[in-house]
Design a protein around this motif. Structure first.
Motif, PDB file in Angstrom:
ATOM      1  N   TRP A 137       0.662  -1.069   0.147  1.00 32.96           N
ATOM      2  CA  TRP A 137      -0.272  -0.886   0.010  1.00 32.96           C
ATOM      3  C   TRP A 137       0.864   0.992  -0.199  1.00 32.96           C
ATOM      4  O   TRP A 137       0.482   2.261  -0.425  1.00 32.96           O
ATOM      5  CB  TRP A 137      -0.978  -0.158   0.783  1.00 32.96           C
ATOM      6  CG  TRP A 137      -1.604   1.233   1.793  1.00 32.96           C
ATOM      7  CD1 TRP A 137      -2.174   2.184   1.801  1.00 32.96           C
ATOM      8  CD2 TRP A 137      -2.616   1.371   0.529  1.00 32.96           C
ATOM      9  NE1 TRP A 137      -3.282   2.915   1.620  1.00 32.96           N
ATOM     10  CE2 TRP A 137      -3.905   2.594   0.489  1.00 32.96           C
ATOM     11  CE3 TRP A 137      -3.656   0.400  -0.985  1.00 32.96           C
ATOM     12  CZ2 TRP A 137      -4.374   3.037   0.227  1.00 32.96           C
ATOM     13  CZ3 TRP A 137      -4.633   1.067  -1.707  1.00 32.96           C
ATOM     14  CH2 TRP A 137      -5.566   2.037  -1.266  1.00 32.96           C
ATOM     15  N   ALA A 187       2.062   1.650  -3.495  1.00 30.41           N
ATOM     16  CA  ALA A 187       1.068   1.923  -4.437  1.00 30.41           C
ATOM     17  C   ALA A 187       0.659   3.282  -4.804  1.00 30.41           C
ATOM     18  O   ALA A 187       1.130   4.381  -4.796  1.00 30.41           O
ATOM     19  CB  ALA A 187      -0.345   1.938  -3.376  1.00 30.41           C
ATOM     20  N   ALA A 188       0.655   3.646  -6.593  1.00 29.16           N
ATOM     21  CA  ALA A 188       0.106   4.674  -7.068  1.00 29.16           C
ATOM     22  C   ALA A 188      -0.383   6.318  -6.147  1.00 29.16           C
ATOM     23  O   ALA A 188      -1.652   5.924  -5.641  1.00 29.16           O
ATOM     24  CB  ALA A 188       0.087   5.098  -8.129  1.00 29.16           C
ATOM     25  N   SER A 238      -2.268   7.898  -7.470  1.00 28.87           N
ATOM     26  CA  SER A 238      -3.806   7.352  -8.236  1.00 28.87           C
ATOM     27  C   SER A 238      -4.825   6.727  -7.643  1.00 28.87           C
ATOM     28  O   SER A 238      -5.841   6.614  -7.403  1.00 28.87           O
ATOM     29  CB  SER A 238      -3.649   7.561  -9.834  1.00 28.87           C
ATOM     30  OG  SER A 238      -3.270   6.587  -9.661  1.00 28.87           O
ATOM     31  N   GLU A 239      -4.127   5.680  -7.050  1.00 30.27           N
ATOM     32  CA  GLU A 239      -4.686   3.943  -6.371  1.00 30.27           C
ATOM     33  C   GLU A 239      -5.433   4.606  -4.951  1.00 30.27           C
ATOM     34  O   GLU A 239      -6.795   4.341  -4.555  1.00 30.27           O
ATOM     35  CB  GLU A 239      -3.634   3.093  -6.320  1.00 30.27           C
ATOM     36  CG  GLU A 239      -4.700   1.591  -6.062  1.00 30.27           C
ATOM     37  CD  GLU A 239      -3.303   0.972  -6.358  1.00 30.27           C
ATOM     38  OE1 GLU A 239      -4.210  -0.271  -5.303  1.00 30.27           O
ATOM     39  OE2 GLU A 239      -2.246   0.949  -6.476  1.00 30.27           O
ATOM     40  N   ARG A 240      -4.475   5.236  -4.165  1.00 36.34           N
ATOM     41  CA  ARG A 240      -5.185   5.662  -3.371  1.00 36.34           C
ATOM     42  C   ARG A 240      -6.233   7.044  -3.044  1.00 36.34           C
ATOM     43  O   ARG A 240      -7.433   6.320  -2.523  1.00 36.34           O
ATOM     44  CB  ARG A 240      -4.351   6.278  -1.831  1.00 36.34           C
ATOM     45  CG  ARG A 240      -3.237   5.503  -2.191  1.00 36.34           C
ATOM     46  CD  ARG A 240      -1.920   5.358  -0.577  1.00 36.34           C
ATOM     47  NE  ARG A 240      -1.120   6.654  -0.947  1.00 36.34           N
ATOM     48  CZ  ARG A 240      -0.041   6.500  -0.985  1.00 36.34           C
ATOM     49  NH1 ARG A 240       0.608   5.503  -1.498  1.00 36.34           N
ATOM     50  NH2 ARG A 240       0.704   7.883  -1.220  1.00 36.34           N
ATOM     51  N   THR A 241      -6.216   7.982  -4.085  1.00 41.38           N
ATOM     52  CA  THR A 241      -6.949   8.763  -4.260  1.00 41.38           C
ATOM     53  C   THR A 241      -8.271   8.266  -4.575  1.00 41.38           C
ATOM     54  O   THR A 241      -9.265   8.432  -4.339  1.00 41.38           O
ATOM     55  CB  THR A 241      -6.844  10.005  -5.711  1.00 41.38           C
ATOM     56  OG1 THR A 241      -5.898  10.672  -4.401  1.00 41.38           O
ATOM     57  CG2 THR A 241      -7.733  10.833  -6.258  1.00 41.38           C
ATOM     58  N   ALA A 242      -8.119   6.985  -5.648  1.00 45.04           N
ATOM     59  CA  ALA A 242      -9.213   5.871  -6.466  1.00 45.04           C
ATOM     60  C   ALA A 242     -10.314   5.795  -5.165  1.00 45.04           C
ATOM     61  O   ALA A 242     -11.299   5.736  -4.641  1.00 45.04           O
ATOM     62  CB  ALA A 242      -9.136   5.507  -7.498  1.00 45.04           C
ATOM     63  N   ALA A 243      -9.685   5.361  -4.504  1.00 47.71           N
ATOM     64  CA  ALA A 243      -9.902   4.456  -3.271  1.00 47.71           C
ATOM     65  C   ALA A 243     -11.368   5.673  -2.355  1.00 47.71           C
ATOM     66  O   ALA A 243     -11.992   4.806  -1.424  1.00 47.71           O
ATOM     67  CB  ALA A 243      -9.252   3.776  -2.714  1.00 47.71           C
ATOM     68  N   THR A 250      -2.608  12.936  -1.664  1.00 48.97           N
ATOM     69  CA  THR A 250      -1.396  11.793  -2.416  1.00 48.97           C
ATOM     70  C   THR A 250      -0.901  12.222  -2.364  1.00 48.97           C
ATOM     71  O   THR A 250       0.057  11.681  -2.730  1.00 48.97           O
ATOM     72  CB  THR A 250      -3.069  10.013  -2.457  1.00 48.97           C
ATOM     73  OG1 THR A 250      -3.487  10.793  -3.513  1.00 48.97           O
ATOM     74  CG2 THR A 250      -4.551  10.177  -1.721  1.00 48.97           C
ATOM     75  N   THR A 307     -14.204   7.036  -3.699  1.00 54.78           N
ATOM     76  CA  THR A 307     -15.151   5.280  -3.648  1.00 54.78           C
ATOM     77  C   THR A 307     -15.806   5.263  -3.447  1.00 54.78           C
ATOM     78  O   THR A 307     -16.946   5.888  -3.090  1.00 54.78           O
ATOM     79  CB  THR A 307     -14.651   4.117  -4.575  1.00 54.78           C
ATOM     80  OG1 THR A 307     -13.868   4.574  -6.090  1.00 54.78           O
ATOM     81  CG2 THR A 307     -15.415   3.233  -4.483  1.00 54.78           C
ATOM     82  N   THR A 314     -10.332  -1.205  -1.218  1.00 54.19           N
ATOM     83  CA  THR A 314      -8.237  -1.822  -1.165  1.00 54.19           C
ATOM     84  C   THR A 314      -8.867  -3.013  -1.107  1.00 54.19           C
ATOM     85  O   THR A 314      -9.143  -3.417  -0.957  1.00 54.19           O
ATOM     86  CB  THR A 314      -8.496  -0.690   0.655  1.00 54.19           C
ATOM     87  OG1 THR A 314      -8.750  -1.600   1.679  1.00 54.19           O
ATOM     88  CG2 THR A 314      -8.682   0.806   0.372  1.00 54.19           C
TER      89      THR A 314
END
Length: 482
Positions: free
Chosen positions: A55, A58-59, A61-66, A114, A69, A190
């Motif tokens: 984690w 992780a990019a 953008s991945e944390r932003t997306a989570a 993020t 969401t 996540t």
């Protein structure tokens, strides 16, 4: 009836028993959550430890997306979630709706953070290059309070996830249902093991989170006594701890204040959320020249407060969380009269038969209080206002600072030097011509026995990261032993 299992490594788990949740307004059962054990807390910590590197790398953008969401999904169910929150805590529905809205705003705020977790460059001689990196702690433990479980819980949860940490969350035993709902959404958004949730007792699950060597940072909101225990347990492994503890916020009304504006703020500041607020303005420090007029207006507004179940849209103030908490509040009121103060409003259970099954206390105002009385020194955590009269601005500041608590204060004045007076107040948060308020972009935390550290805002990034320094040497090393 709402029922939840433990959430460990992406899966639901049964507990050794269940924690029953009741409505403090009616005593009716709302549902239950699985009660985790110390061993299950260890399993959750192990799952978080296994996924922390994944984690952290992780990019953004991945944390932003989570986080985005979860914010979107919370917006879709906001009304139902607020109703459940009002049921399990007793807080008025409008307050619950505001809390859900604040939780959503916090997820959105930290979703935008993020990719902004930055280090720095440090001036050095030409032959060296020094830069710093902010890196996540790793496994973070979140011990969530019952009075604002979504507001205070998601403040740390969102910041920790945004900065690349994994989580083990302990929801409050008295009111875990809304927190479990939010955490289920987080688990779904996540990778398995990033978010783990273990309801249970403080003596077992909470103690394991505070003392486990694989927990890299802890955040706790609650009483001073429990906070001291968490700090002591964490000291064995030198685990960083961010704690927000008790409060005894003064509302300072100076002789030039707008009396009507101050009266509105004082009443809302003490009676909102049923008085169960760490920044409740429970000490009114008023200049003697305004005492009579201000108290008269406060009494008039207090008389209009409607008691009732939090889920009733007409309710202004609901029950306190438990009957034992109510009994403690009644004892404080009795003690204040024994010390020479005068109860001028409330001070007892309401005599309305419709409210007899709930943990209700009338909105209570006590006049003639001095700052050394028990009711002025200890956090009551309920709808009890103590009035302290002063004869100068200097005395008002002195009284406001004369407390072992220093979480928040409010200052009511039209003076141009209001910000200078605010600087004289030794409190983590000072509100001028307002009661203390929370905003996602603003830091939050107290001084003295009210806590250590700050959460919220960009300070939340600092709360869940540490700084690594890298020094690059460009010149060859000299042989030191020639």
């Amino acid at each position: 009836m709402v029922e939840y299992e433990l959430l460990i490594d992406g899966d639901g788990r049964e507990g050794e028993a269940t924690l029953s949740v009741t409505n403090p307004a009616t005593g009716e059962s709302l549902g239950s959550v699985a009660k985790g054990t110390r061993e299950q807390a260890r399993e959750a910590i192990a799952a978080a430890a296994r996924t922390k590197d994944e984690w952290a790398s992780a990019a953004p953008s991945e944390r932003t997306a989570a986080l985005t969401t979860v914010a979107d999904e919370l917006e879709a169910v906001a009304g139902d979630l607020a109703y459940l929150l009002a049921e399990e805590t007793g807080k008025p529905l409008a307050t619950a709706e505001g809390e859900v809205g604040e939780a959503i705003a916090q997820f959105r705020f930290y979703a935008g953070v993020t990719d902004k977790v930055r280090g720095d460059t440090v001036p050095t001689p030409d032959h060296r290059f020094n830069y710093t990196k902010r890196v996540p702690y790793g496994v973070t433990a979140h011990i969530v309070p019952w009075n604002y479980p979504l507001l205070l819980g998601t403040r740390s949860i969102a910041a920790a996830l945004a900065t690349g940490n994994t989580l083990v969350v302990k929801p409050p035993s008295q009111a875990p249902l809304a927190t479990m709902w939010v955490c289920e959404l987080l688990v779904e958004a996540t990778p398995a093991g990033v978010v783990n949730v273990v309801p249970g007792s403080g003596s077992e699950v909470g103690d394991e989170l505070a003392s486990n060597a694989d927990v890299d940072a802890i955040t706790f909101t609650g009483s001073v006594g429990v906070g001291q225990h968490v700090l002591s347990a964490a000291a064995e492994h030198i685990t960083p701890v961010d704690v927000e503890l008790g409060g005894k916020a003064p509302a300072i009304v100076l002789d030039d204040a707008d009396v009507e504006n101050a009266a509105r703020g004082v009443v809302q500041g003490i009676f909102s959320n049923n008085g169960q607020n760490c920044v409740a303005t429970s000490r009114l420090v008023v200049h003697e020249s305004l005492h009579d007029e201000l108290v008269s207006r406060i009494l008039e507004k207090t008389e209009r407060i409607t008691l009732g179940p939090g889920t009733d849209p007409e309710t202004d103030m609901g029950p306190v969380i438990t009957d034992s908490a109510l009994e403690e509040m009644l004892a404080y009121v009795e003690g204040a009269t024994a010390e020479g103060a005068t109860v001028i409003a409330g001070g007892k259970r309401p005599d309305d038969p419709a409210l007899e099954d709930g943990h209700y206390l009338e909105p209570t105002i006590i006049d003639g209080v001095t700052n050394d009385m028990t009711v002025a020194c200890e956090e009551i955590f309920g709808p009890v206002l103590s009035i302290i009269t002063v004869d100068s601005t200097a005395e008002a500041i002195e009284v406001a600072n004369d407390s072992r608590f220093a979480l928040a204060a409010s200052l009511w004045t039209d003076r141009l030097e209001a910000t200078q007076l605010a600087d004289d107040l030794d409190h983590g948060l000072v509100a001028v011509n307002s009661f203390p308020v929370s905003m996602p972009q603003s830091p939050w935390g107290g001084n003295k026995e009210s806590g250590i550290g700050r959460e919220g805002g960009l300070e939340g990034v600092e709360a869940f990261t540490t700084v690594n320094s890298v020094v690059v040497e460009f010149d060859e090393m000299e042989d030191p032993y020639l």
